[in-house]
Design an enzyme around this catalytic site. Structure first.
Site, PDB file in Angstrom:
ATOM      1  N   LYS A 114       0.820  -1.224   0.000  1.00 46.19           N
ATOM      2  CA  LYS A 114       0.000   0.000   0.000  1.00 46.19           C
ATOM      3  C   LYS A 114       0.851   1.270   0.000  1.00 46.19           C
ATOM      4  CE  LYS A 114      -0.432  -1.951   3.715  1.00 46.19           C
ATOM      5  NZ  LYS A 114      -0.832  -2.818   4.755  1.00 46.19           N
ATOM      6  N   GLU A 199       2.867  -3.639  15.803  1.00 44.87           N
ATOM      7  CA  GLU A 199       4.321  -3.797  15.710  1.00 44.87           C
ATOM      8  C   GLU A 199       4.989  -3.217  16.951  1.00 44.87           C
ATOM      9  OE1 GLU A 199       5.766  -4.979  12.767  1.00 44.87           O
ATOM     10  OE2 GLU A 199       3.801  -5.236  11.847  1.00 44.87           O
ATOM     11  N   LYS A 214      -3.983   3.890   2.409  1.00 49.61           N
ATOM     12  CA  LYS A 214      -5.176   3.282   1.833  1.00 49.61           C
ATOM     13  C   LYS A 214      -6.172   4.355   1.379  1.00 49.61           C
ATOM     14  CE  LYS A 214      -4.330  -0.794   4.629  1.00 49.61           C
ATOM     15  NZ  LYS A 214      -4.483  -1.355   6.001  1.00 49.61           N
TER      16      LYS A 214
END
EC number: 1.1.1.3
Lengths: 440, 440
Positions: A114, A199, A214
C-alpha cells in the site's frame, strides 16, 4: 502479451517471480502449491514459480526449492522466463525500482504494497501503460475485502461520492477494546502488541499512516483523480482517552479511526476531493459502528448504487494472500489469453481540497466556569465564527462544570478559529477535546 | 473484437442496443445521457445507443428519439452497427432467444435477468465462448452490490466454502417488519404491496423463486460448477407466523429468508454442492441479522479470505442500472481494446447434493401433553433418529405445555424422520413449526 509458452502437455505456462518471503509470501507459495490444478483450470494455463527473491539467502526456508532463491530481485524480474511478478516485500524505494523495471519490461505486477502504491501509483501505472502490462493491487487495501476491484470495475458506471472506511485493524482493535472495556489507550496498545496486532513500533498504525496510504488509493480509484499519500490529512489515535470514549457513548456514538474520501462540490458546482484520516465519533446506528475487533469495513455511497458496505478481514497472511492470488489469476489470464485490465484512471483530475475547506460536524468538550452567562458566551463564540450548534450538554463534573457542544456541519478552518477563540474566553477553563463526527 | 469504428474526431465508438424500457432500462438511458463524457473517458471510446427494443411501439416515451425504437429485438441485436446488447426485458424464453442470437453474432451482452441466467447460464456462456463475446450479469444478483464480480475475480485465487445471503428485499422487508412490529405476515405483505415492494402477484418473492435464481447463480460462481434454478431446494415465507418470530426472539434469533450455497464434503473427502432457499433463524450476533428493511447482504466464507460481507441496495431502478452500467463499461472496454472477461467457469463440475444430505440445525416447536415422561419420550425420539439435542425450553402456554427443541447439526432426512415420528407420539399434540437455524 508475452510470447506464449506451453509445457510438454501443451498447456500454456506463466512464469512467476515471487518477491518477498514474509508472512504473505509464504502463504502465497503454500496456496499455489496446494491448489495448483484449480489455478490451472481458472487461468487456462499453469503458473510456474521460477524465482523467489529474498533479502537473506542464508536463512533456512523449509519446503522451498533452494535453486529458486536469489537475493537479486532486479535481475530476477528482468529474466525472459518471467511473465508475472508478485511483490510482497514492503517498503517503498527498493520495491519501486524493482516494480518499475518489471513493468517496463512488460511483466505484469501484483502487489500488496500500500505504501508503494499510495506514493507512486501514477508513475507505476504509466510504466504499465507504456508496456501493456497489468498492475494489480487489491491486497493493498483491506486485504481480502474486495474494494479495489469493485471501485475499479463494478462501480465504473456510477459516480462515487463518499468512501469511508475502517481500514486499519490494529487501531480498530484498540478503539473497540477501549469502548467495550473502558480501558485506556496505553493498556490496549500493550495488549494489541502482545497479541501481535501491533508492531514494536506501532507508529504506522496508531498515527494513521497505514490508513492514509489506503485513503490515497481509495480516493484515486473512487474519483478517477491522482491522490497520493502526501495529499491525505492524517491524525492518529494516540490522544484518544477513555474519557473521550465515555463522552462518545453519551452522545450515542463510538470512536473509530476512519479513512474518508469525499467528493466536495463548491457553490459554483466546482468539484474537488478530500482524503483524510482521523478518529471520529460514529453513531451506533451506522453500519461502521458495529465493526469490532480487528475487522475492516468500507462504506461507499454512490450516486446510483446508494449505500454499499464491504466487510471482512483487513489484514493477515491468508486474507492478504487471497487478494494477491485473485489478482494473480486475472493477470495470468491476460498473459495467456491477451487483454489488459483498466489502468489507473485519472481523467477527472480533480484537485485535492484544502483541509480547511472540509466540512463535518464536531464534538467539542470543555471545562467551563460554573457561573451564569457562560453558555451565552460560548454559544456566541461559535456563532461569531459561523459555526452552528446542534446540541449542548452541560453537566457537573467532580472538578466543576463541563460543556459538550455538538455542531452542525462547519468548515475545518471555522471550527479551528472557534476553538482558538474559546480558549481565550475567561469562561472556558480549557478545551478538553475536539473530535469530529461522521456518518449521519 | 469487432471491427473498430471511430467517430469523426477519431474516438472509437461502441454501438449499443438497449432491450427493454422498464424502470431499469429508462434509468440506464438517463444515466448514459447524463454522464456521457465520464463513460467515454472510462471506456476509451464512446457509447452510442443505436436502437431500443420495446414491446409496445405506440406507448409515448418522453425524451427518447423515436427513430431508435423498434419492436423487433431480434433484428436489432443482429445489426452490424451493434457491438453490445443490454438486456433488461425480464422473462426467460424470449430474452433467451434474443441473447443467444446476440452472443452467437459476437455481440457482448450485459443482462440484469436473474431468471434467464439461473435457467440457461451454461448455454449462454457456451454461445459467448464460441464467438468470443462477453456475457456479464452483475445486476442479476443483489443489484448494485458487487458480488458476481468479487466471486468471479477477487476470489478467483481462493476456495469459497459458503455463500449465504439475504438476496430478496421484499421478503426481508416483510420479515423485518414482522420482527420489529410483531405484526402478521398478511399485514406486512399488504404493506409491502402498498409501498410497491411487492408485486400484485407476490409469488416470485414470497415463495422464494427470485432468491432461488440468485442462489443458483451464486453457487455456480462460488463452486465453479453448473448449478441451475432446478437444482435449488426452495421454500418461501408464507407460513412464517408472528409466533415463529416470537419464538425466534426467545432463542436470541431473528428470521431471515436465506439463499445458502454450501460446499459439502463427505467422509471420503468427496465434494458436492448444496444450493437452497428457506426462512431460517439467524442469531442476532450474526452480521446478516442486522440487515433491515429491503436491504440485501451476502456473507461469504472462503478458505483464505475468511468471512466477508457485502451489503447494500439489492433492487430498484438506479442500483440495478449502476450494476448494469459497470458491466457495460467492462464490456465496451473489451470491444475497444480487445480482451475478454473470464466466462462461466464450471471446471470443478461438483454434483448437487441431495437435499436430504444437507446438515443444519433445527428449531422444533411442539405442543405437548402436560404430564410426566413427555420430555423423555420426545428426547428419545430425537436420539433414535440420530438427531442430537442442543437445548430444550419447556413452558406453559395458555392452552397447555409447549416444548421448543434446538438441535445440533443433523441431516435433513434424519430430521424429517424425527418429525414424522414425533407426530405419532401420544405425548405430542402437534408440531407447531420446524425451522432451520443458520449462521453460528
Amino acid at each position: 502479451m508475452a510470447e506464449q509458452n506451453t509445457d510438454s502437455t501443451g498447456v500454456p505456462t506463466v512464469g512467476v517471480a515471487l518477491l518477498g518471503m514474509g508472512t504473505v509470501g509464504r502463504e502465497v507459495l503454500r496456496i499455489l502449491g496446494q491448489a495448483e490444478s484449480d489455478f490451472t483450470a481458472r487461468i487456462g494455463g499453469r503458473l510456474e514459480v521460477r524465482g523467489i527473491a529474498v533479502s537473506d539467502l542464508s536463512k533456512p526456508r523449509e519446503g522451498v526449492d533452494a535453486s529458486l532463491l536469489t537475493d537479486d530481485a532486479l535481475s530476477l524480474v528482468r529474466r525472459d522466463d518471467i511473465d508475472l511478478v508478485i511483490e510482497v516485500i514492503g517498503g517503498i524505494d527498493y520495491p519501486r525500482t524493482v516494480v518499475l523495471n518489471a513493468l517496463r519490461a512488460g511483466k505484469s505486477v501484483v502487489t500488496a504494497n500500500k505504501a508503494l502504491v499510495a506514493a507512486h501509483a501514477i508513475e507505476l501505472s504509466d510504466a504499465a501503460d507504456s508496456s501493456g502490462a497489468d498492475l494489480f493491487f487489491e491486497a493493498a487495501v483491506a486485504a481480502a475485502i474486495p474494494v479495489v476491484g469493485p471501485l475499479r470495475r463494478s462501480l465504473a458506471g456510477d459516480k462515487v461520492n463518499t468512501v469511508m472506511g475502517i481500514v486499519n485493524g490494529t487501531t480498530n482493535f484498540i478503539l473497540d477494546a477501549m469502548d467495550k472495556r473502558g480501558a485506556s489507550y496505553d493498556e490496549m496498545l500493550a495488549e494489541a502488541t502482545a497479541l501481535g496486532y501491533a508492531e514494536a513500533d506501532p507508529s504506522a498504525d496508531v498515527d494513521g499512516f497505514d490508513a492514509a496510504s489506503k485513503a490515497a488509493i481509495l480516493a484515486s480509484l473512487a474519483f478517477h483523480s491522482p491522490v497520493s499519500f502526501d495529499d491525505v490529512h492524517c491524525e492518529g489515535i494516540r490522544n484518544i482517552t477513555a474519557e473521550d470514549i465515555r463522552a462518545a457513548k453519551a452522545a450515542g456514538c463510538t470512536i473509530k479511526l476512519l479513512a474518508i474520501c469525499e467528493r466536495l462540490v463548491d457553490g459554483q458546482g466546482g468539484e474537488s476531493v478530500s482524503a483524510r484520516v482521523y478518529p471520529a465519533l460514529v453513531p451506533l446506528t451506522h453500519p461502521l459502528a458495529t465493526v469490532s475487533d480487528s475487522f475492516n469495513a468500507i462504506f461507499v455511497v454512490a450516486e446510483y448504487a446508494g449505500r454499499l458496505m464491504f466487510y471482512g478481514n483487513g489484514a493477515g497472511g491468508a486474507p492478504t494472500a487471497s487478494a494477491v492470488l485473485g489478482d494473480v489469476v486475472a493477470a495470468a489470464r491476460n498473459v495467456v489469453h491477451g487483454g489488459r485490465a483498466p489502468g489507473m484512471s485519472t481523467y477527472a483530475n480533480l484537485p485535492v481540497a484544502d483541509f480547511g475547506e472540509v466540512r463535518t460536524r464536531y464534538h467539542v468538550d470543555m471545562k467551563v466556569q460554573d457561573r451564569p452567562g457562560v453558555l451565552a458566551e460560548v454559544a456566541s463564540t461559535f456563532s461569531a465564527h459561523g459555526v452552528s450548534i446542534k446540541t449542548v450538554r452541560q453537566e457537573e463534573d467532580s472538578d466543576g462544570a463541563r460543556l459538550v457542544v455538538i455542531t452542525h456541519h462547519a468548515a475545518e478552518k471555522d471550527l479551528e478559529d472557534t476553538v482558538e477563540a474559546l480558549k481565550k474566553l475567561d469562561a472556558v477553563k480549557n478545551v478538553r477535546s475536539v473530535l469530529r463526527m461522521e456518518g449521519n
